[in-house]
Design a protein around this motif. Structure first.
Motif, PDB file in Angstrom:
ATOM      1  N   LYS A 124      13.237  17.991 -30.476  1.00 37.73           N
ATOM      2  CA  LYS A 124      12.330  19.136 -30.505  1.00 37.73           C
ATOM      3  C   LYS A 124      11.312  18.973 -31.625  1.00 37.73           C
ATOM      4  CE  LYS A 124      15.793  22.295 -28.697  1.00 37.73           C
ATOM      5  NZ  LYS A 124      16.715  21.202 -28.389  1.00 37.73           N
TER       6      LYS A 124
ATOM      7  N   ASP B 297       2.030  28.964 -32.512  1.00 33.78           N
ATOM      8  CA  ASP B 297       2.595  29.515 -31.277  1.00 33.78           C
ATOM      9  C   ASP B 297       4.007  30.042 -31.463  1.00 33.78           C
ATOM     10  OD1 ASP B 297       4.035  27.170 -31.448  1.00 33.78           O
ATOM     11  OD2 ASP B 297       3.256  26.299 -29.602  1.00 33.78           O
TER      12      ASP B 297
ATOM     13  N   HIS C  63       9.019  22.979 -29.370  1.00 38.80           N
ATOM     14  CA  HIS C  63       8.750  22.345 -28.082  1.00 38.80           C
ATOM     15  C   HIS C  63       9.732  21.197 -27.865  1.00 38.80           C
ATOM     16  CE1 HIS C  63       4.795  24.346 -27.633  1.00 38.80           C
ATOM     17  NE2 HIS C  63       4.838  24.322 -28.949  1.00 38.80           N
ATOM     18  N   SER C  64      10.012  20.901 -26.611  1.00 42.50           N
ATOM     19  CA  SER C  64      10.895  19.795 -26.284  1.00 42.50           C
ATOM     20  C   SER C  64      10.098  18.497 -26.204  1.00 42.50           C
ATOM     21  CB  SER C  64      11.582  20.058 -24.941  1.00 42.50           C
ATOM     22  OG  SER C  64      12.382  18.953 -24.571  1.00 42.50           O
TER      23      SER C  64
ATOM     24  N   THR D 133      10.900  15.949 -21.061  1.00 43.25           N
ATOM     25  CA  THR D 133      10.470  16.792 -19.951  1.00 43.25           C
ATOM     26  C   THR D 133      11.454  16.649 -18.796  1.00 43.25           C
ATOM     27  OG1 THR D 133       9.049  15.027 -19.102  1.00 43.25           O
ATOM     28  CG2 THR D 133       8.026  16.674 -20.535  1.00 43.25           C
TER      29      THR D 133
ATOM     30  N   ASN E 149      14.152  26.699 -16.924  1.00 45.54           N
ATOM     31  CA  ASN E 149      13.652  26.703 -18.298  1.00 45.54           C
ATOM     32  C   ASN E 149      14.851  26.922 -19.219  1.00 45.54           C
ATOM     33  OD1 ASN E 149      12.438  27.077 -20.755  1.00 45.54           O
ATOM     34  ND2 ASN E 149      11.317  28.914 -20.187  1.00 45.54           N
TER      35      ASN E 149
ATOM     36  N   GLY F 219      14.786  26.818 -22.428  1.00 45.48           N
ATOM     37  CA  GLY F 219      14.356  27.311 -23.728  1.00 45.48           C
ATOM     38  C   GLY F 219      14.454  28.815 -23.829  1.00 45.48           C
TER      39      GLY F 219
ATOM     40  N   SER G 260       7.532  29.182 -20.403  1.00 43.32           N
ATOM     41  CA  SER G 260       6.832  27.902 -20.361  1.00 43.32           C
ATOM     42  C   SER G 260       6.171  27.740 -19.004  1.00 43.32           C
ATOM     43  CB  SER G 260       7.789  26.744 -20.631  1.00 43.32           C
ATOM     44  OG  SER G 260       8.767  26.673 -19.612  1.00 43.32           O
ATOM     45  N   THR G 261       5.188  26.879 -18.941  1.00 35.11           N
ATOM     46  CA  THR G 261       4.470  26.653 -17.701  1.00 35.11           C
ATOM     47  C   THR G 261       4.714  25.235 -17.215  1.00 35.11           C
ATOM     48  OG1 THR G 261       2.535  26.104 -19.031  1.00 35.11           O
ATOM     49  CG2 THR G 261       2.630  28.322 -18.128  1.00 35.11           C
TER      50      THR G 261
END
Length: 199
Positions: free
Chosen positions: A91, A120, A124-125, A128, A143, A145, A149-150
């Protein structure tokens, strides 16, 4: 426990002994409330995620003059960079050093603290998750997390067409192109931007 950490691709553990990191728990969330007349309390409006903060306390041993200059250069950036800690190597935070970096110098060592702002407010990872499917099949994206997330959607065409579309189970549609337009054939079509105002 001594933390190994990296900022902007540089191993900061070569210069700083780090025994204390404050990362807090979850996003920094702010509840927006509104006072209504002279009634008791307030009315809840909405919740907004705010920027986060990561504080790293460190110790410098020996060669402080040279290390002080080098560390200043390594931590200086004009935009957020990846901040990674050894206990979570998969991360990263997009962070930027904030304010003056403190350093209390003693005879042959110094104690200091650097505060990073995470605009933000999330980690973040570095990895993927890839999912795939054929036309008309359901694809489930999980997701793992704690923040929204998009997904990144990619389509590979197996035949000539001019339309790519995705739908979800709630009636949402993402459509690119037109079903009557084949690849390799240009059509003139006027488009206009739509602006809606709420009153």
């Amino acid at each position: 426990m001594t933390f190994q950490w990296w900022f902007n691709g540089q191993d900061m553990s070569k210069y700083l002994e780090t025994n204390n990191v404050e990362r807090n728990i979850g996003q920094n969330r702010k509840a927006i409330l509104q006072k209504i007349g002279v009634s008791s309390g307030k009315r809840f409006q909405y919740t907004s995620a705010d920027e986060g903060k990561v504080t790293v306390s460190f110790l410098i041993r020996r060669d402080m003059v040279a290390k002080r200059r080098e560390i200043a250069g390594l931590l200086s950036s004009n935009e957020p960079q990846q901040l990674i800690f050894g206990d979570e190597p998969d991360k990263y935070y997009l962070a930027i050093a904030d304010d003056q970096i403190s350093l209390s110098e003693k005879f042959r060592h110094g104690n200091g603290e650097v505060t990073f702002i995470v605009p933000d407010g999330v980690a973040h990872s570095l990895t993927t998750a890839m999912v795939s499917g054929q036309s008309g099949t359901d694809i489930t994206v999980t997701n793992a997390g704690t923040a929204p997330s998009t997904p990144v959607l990619t389509a590979t065409m197996t035949a000539d067409n001019g339309l790519v579309a995705w739908t979800n189970d709630q009636g949402g549609v993402l459509q690119f192109g037109a079903s009557n337009e084949a690849d390799g054939t240009d059509y003139e079509q006027s488009e206009r931007a739509v602006s809606l105002r709420m009153t």
